[in-house]
Design a protein around this motif. Structure first.
Motif, PDB file in Angstrom:
ATOM      1  N   LEU A 123      -6.402  -1.999   4.541  1.00 45.83           N
ATOM      2  CA  LEU A 123      -5.455  -1.685   3.470  1.00 45.83           C
ATOM      3  C   LEU A 123      -4.671  -0.417   3.775  1.00 45.83           C
ATOM      4  N   GLU A 124      -5.356   0.606   4.271  1.00 47.49           N
ATOM      5  CA  GLU A 124      -4.658   1.866   4.554  1.00 47.49           C
ATOM      6  C   GLU A 124      -3.615   1.711   5.665  1.00 47.49           C
ATOM      7  N   ASP A 125      -3.851   0.786   6.602  1.00 53.59           N
ATOM      8  CA  ASP A 125      -2.862   0.524   7.654  1.00 53.59           C
ATOM      9  C   ASP A 125      -1.604  -0.112   7.054  1.00 53.59           C
ATOM     10  N   PHE A 126      -1.807  -1.060   6.142  1.00 53.30           N
ATOM     11  CA  PHE A 126      -0.661  -1.675   5.471  1.00 53.30           C
ATOM     12  C   PHE A 126       0.073  -0.649   4.603  1.00 53.30           C
ATOM     13  N   GLU A 127      -0.673   0.205   3.947  1.00 56.64           N
ATOM     14  CA  GLU A 127      -0.032   1.237   3.118  1.00 56.64           C
ATOM     15  C   GLU A 127       0.883   2.111   3.962  1.00 56.64           C
ATOM     16  N   ALA A 128       0.443   2.448   5.168  1.00 56.60           N
ATOM     17  CA  ALA A 128       1.272   3.253   6.074  1.00 56.60           C
ATOM     18  C   ALA A 128       2.511   2.480   6.516  1.00 56.60           C
ATOM     19  N   LEU A 129       2.354   1.185   6.805  1.00 55.79           N
ATOM     20  CA  LEU A 129       3.492   0.352   7.194  1.00 55.79           C
ATOM     21  C   LEU A 129       4.486   0.211   6.047  1.00 55.79           C
ATOM     22  N   PHE A 130       3.968   0.006   4.828  1.00 57.20           N
ATOM     23  CA  PHE A 130       4.840  -0.129   3.664  1.00 57.20           C
ATOM     24  C   PHE A 130       5.647   1.150   3.450  1.00 57.20           C
ATOM     25  N   GLU A 131       4.985   2.281   3.628  1.00 53.96           N
ATOM     26  CA  GLU A 131       5.691   3.565   3.446  1.00 53.96           C
ATOM     27  C   GLU A 131       6.809   3.711   4.475  1.00 53.96           C
ATOM     28  N   GLN A 132       6.512   3.334   5.723  1.00 53.29           N
ATOM     29  CA  GLN A 132       7.525   3.424   6.778  1.00 53.29           C
ATOM     30  C   GLN A 132       8.698   2.483   6.510  1.00 53.29           C
ATOM     31  N   ALA A 133       8.389   1.324   5.931  1.00 55.29           N
ATOM     32  CA  ALA A 133       9.429   0.317   5.685  1.00 55.29           C
ATOM     33  C   ALA A 133      10.204   0.592   4.405  1.00 55.29           C
ATOM     34  N   GLY A 134       9.687   1.509   3.582  1.00 62.07           N
ATOM     35  CA  GLY A 134      10.373   1.830   2.327  1.00 62.07           C
ATOM     36  C   GLY A 134      10.162   0.805   1.243  1.00 62.07           C
ATOM     37  N   VAL A 135       8.987   0.150   1.253  1.00 61.58           N
ATOM     38  CA  VAL A 135       8.642  -0.775   0.168  1.00 61.58           C
ATOM     39  C   VAL A 135       7.455  -0.199  -0.600  1.00 61.58           C
ATOM     40  N   PHE A 136       7.245  -0.706  -1.808  1.00 61.76           N
ATOM     41  CA  PHE A 136       6.236  -0.137  -2.699  1.00 61.76           C
ATOM     42  C   PHE A 136       5.146  -1.169  -2.987  1.00 61.76           C
ATOM     43  N   LEU A 137       3.907  -0.783  -2.709  1.00 65.61           N
ATOM     44  CA  LEU A 137       2.766  -1.638  -2.975  1.00 65.61           C
ATOM     45  C   LEU A 137       2.467  -1.610  -4.470  1.00 65.61           C
ATOM     46  N   LEU A 138       2.474  -2.777  -5.102  1.00 67.88           N
ATOM     47  CA  LEU A 138       2.307  -2.862  -6.549  1.00 67.88           C
ATOM     48  C   LEU A 138       0.901  -3.279  -6.959  1.00 67.88           C
TER      49      LEU A 138
END
Length: 243
Positions: A204-219
């Motif tokens: 999950l933390e790896d995806f959170e880092a990818l989402f932050e880099q991509a500029g999307v928000f995990l809901l």
């Protein structure tokens, strides 16, 4: 003679053997997931859905039966050729690399059944999330349904054999360099075949880092197809909703 490939996602998926090995996947479970997910996301009636790495189209076909306008894309030419038999006015399939934007916006973009993290190039994980972002409209949602790597590693079966349609598939699983590998070997009509699946053990933390880099928000994050709360030690799935 042994036939093999290392770029598994581009060729293993294109063989009939891949579909034989995984022919017993639970379709009722997949349909339950689609029912729960579309209701949770409140996708508008007749809304559009992009199904990334759709394979032979089992999710796409069912989503279309629910009344959605569905586009399924996959890198496997054989899978898309098979799926095209199901096309209609509101269901189409196309060979496309999901690392690149489809350049059409949808009410939802789904990436299902751990169809992520197998790229040869590390940057394509981020490229795929950026592509999903491009294909979302202002009110839509992206969904990535991935394995819960922590659970999978804890419950890894090192070796087993499955006999399907007279073919004995020998499977070896192991963790190496941050990837979960599965080596698959079998004989068919006098030839020996070897294939390898490789998926990055993203947490999950790896995806959170990818989402932050991509500029999307995990809901939201769910741990199974009934959309129950994610538990890192006990959940089998990692279902992420983002925009």
């Amino acid at each position: 003679m042994t036939k093999h490939t290392t770029q598994w996602y581009a060729s293993w998926f294109d063989t009939p053997f891949y579909h034989i090995l995984y022919k017993d996947r639970d379709h009722s479970e997949a349909q339950l997931f689609m029912d729960n997910l579309t209701q949770y996301l409140n996708i508008p009636e007749g809304g559009s859905i992009l199904d990334l790495a759709c394979g032979k189209g089992r999710h796409s076909v069912y989503l279309n039966s629910l009344g959605y306008d569905v586009t399924g894309i996959d890198l496997s030419e054989n899978s898309i050729a098979y799926a095209k038999q199901f096309e209609n006015d509101t269901l189409k399939f196309e060979v496309h690399d999901m690392c690149k934007p489809y350049l059409q916006q949808f009410d939802a973009v789904f990436n299902l059944f751990t169809s992520f993290g197998y790229f040869d190039r590390e940057e394509d994980n981020l490229n795929t999330i950026k592509a999903i972002k491009t294909d979302l409209n202002s009110t839509s949602f992206g969904v990535i349904d991935f394995m819960n790597s922590e659970y999978i590693i804890d419950h890894l079966i090192p070796e087993d054999t499955k006999t399907i349609e007279g073919i004995q598939f020998h499977q070896k699983r192991y963790l190496e360099s941050g990837f979960i590998f599965k080596d698959i070997s079998f004989e068919y009509q006098g030839s020996a075949y070897k294939f390898q699946e490789r998926v990055k053990a993203l947490k999950l933390e790896d995806f959170e880092a990818l989402f932050e880099q991509a500029g999307v928000f995990l809901l939201d994050v769910f741990g199974d197809y009934k959309l129950r709360k994610f538990q890192s030690k006990s959940s089998e799935r990692l279902v992420m909703i983002f925009k």
